[in-house]
Design an enzyme around this catalytic site. Structure first.
Site, PDB file in Angstrom:
ATOM      1  N   LYS A 247      -0.770  -0.571  -2.815  1.00 20.69           N
ATOM      2  CA  LYS A 247       0.343  -0.804  -3.738  1.00 20.69           C
ATOM      3  C   LYS A 247       1.579  -1.196  -2.939  1.00 20.69           C
ATOM      4  CE  LYS A 247       1.404   2.027  -7.206  1.00 20.69           C
ATOM      5  NZ  LYS A 247       1.920   3.228  -7.911  1.00 20.69           N
TER       6      LYS A 247
ATOM      7  N   ASP B 273      -3.299  13.519  -0.843  1.00 20.13           N
ATOM      8  CA  ASP B 273      -2.027  13.402  -1.552  1.00 20.13           C
ATOM      9  C   ASP B 273      -1.130  14.569  -1.157  1.00 20.13           C
ATOM     10  OD1 ASP B 273      -1.203  11.644  -4.309  1.00 20.13           O
ATOM     11  OD2 ASP B 273       0.029  13.386  -3.841  1.00 20.13           O
TER      12      ASP B 273
END
EC number: 2.1.1.166
Length: 216
Positions: A161, A80
């Site tokens: 996503k 991340d």
């Protein structure tokens, strides 16, 4: 003033959110854990001993779920742009996934082996302007798919996503060439106003399989 009202409304909604309360009670770092848990309950995506990459991992909700499900014989690499508190047996790559240096670090962590599953909950910081947000979101989806194509074993799976809007149809068309089965999932724990959904892609065909599909 309008900005302050918007921030207050968000905070009130956040702390009244039943999934936020449930996450605090259950020891998960994020309400997002329940999105993955819902998909897992339905599709049995994650199994003991699997090798997994988790993109957009911070603060660690998906990594917590995945680490528990793959167990001690599994391997999890998380990444991340934001910092993430460590999770036992999880390799964390901190940095901007759009940068080649971060991709290289992930590939180095993978090594010469292949992985069973790539999961991506990445999303850009939303401005509220679709003309700005959709290209950014689709760019992250494309990068996640590119990584999946590099590291997945034949037959591997990919969960990403996505957001409905410009570029989605073309992305969906392309991803169907690479996997045997592509399904849409919208977990109940996704906020009602959110345009997010997830593409569950099963059975990676590999580069050769995709090229063969392209010829017909």
């Amino acid at each position: 003033m309008a900005r302050s009202k918007t921030s207050l409304k968000w905070l009130q909604e956040h702390f009244n959110d039943p999934y936020v309360k449930k996450a605090q009670k259950d020891g998960y770092r994020s309400r997002a854990s329940y999105k993955l848990l819902e998909i897992q309950d339905k599709d049995k995506l994650i199994r003991p001993g699997m090798s997994v990459i988790d993109l957009g991992a911070a603060p660690g909700g998906w990594s917590q779920v995945t680490s528990r499900l793959i167990g001690g014989q599994g391997r999890l690499i998380a990444s991340d742009i934001l910092e993430m508190d460590s999770i036992p047996d999880v390799t964390f790559v901190h940095g901007d996934f759009t940068q080649d240096t971060v991709l290289a670090q992930i590939l180095e962590a993978v090594g010469n082996s292949q992985v069973d599953l790539v999961i991506s909950d990445m999303a850009p910081n939303m401005s509220g302007l679709p003309a700005v947000d959709m290209p950014r979101a689709m760019f992250l989806c494309e990068l996640a798919l590119d990584l999946a194509g590099r590291v997945l074993r034949p037959g591997g799976d990919f969960l990403v996503k996505v957001f409905q809007g410009e570029g989605f149809d073309e992305y969906h068309k392309n991803i169907r060439k690479l996997f045997d089965k592509v399904q849409t999932r919208k977990p109940d724990s996704s906020r009602d106003r959110s345009r997010e959904q997830y593409l569950l892609c099963r059975g990676f065909r590999g580069v050769e399989g995709a090229a063969s599909e392209e010829r017909f």
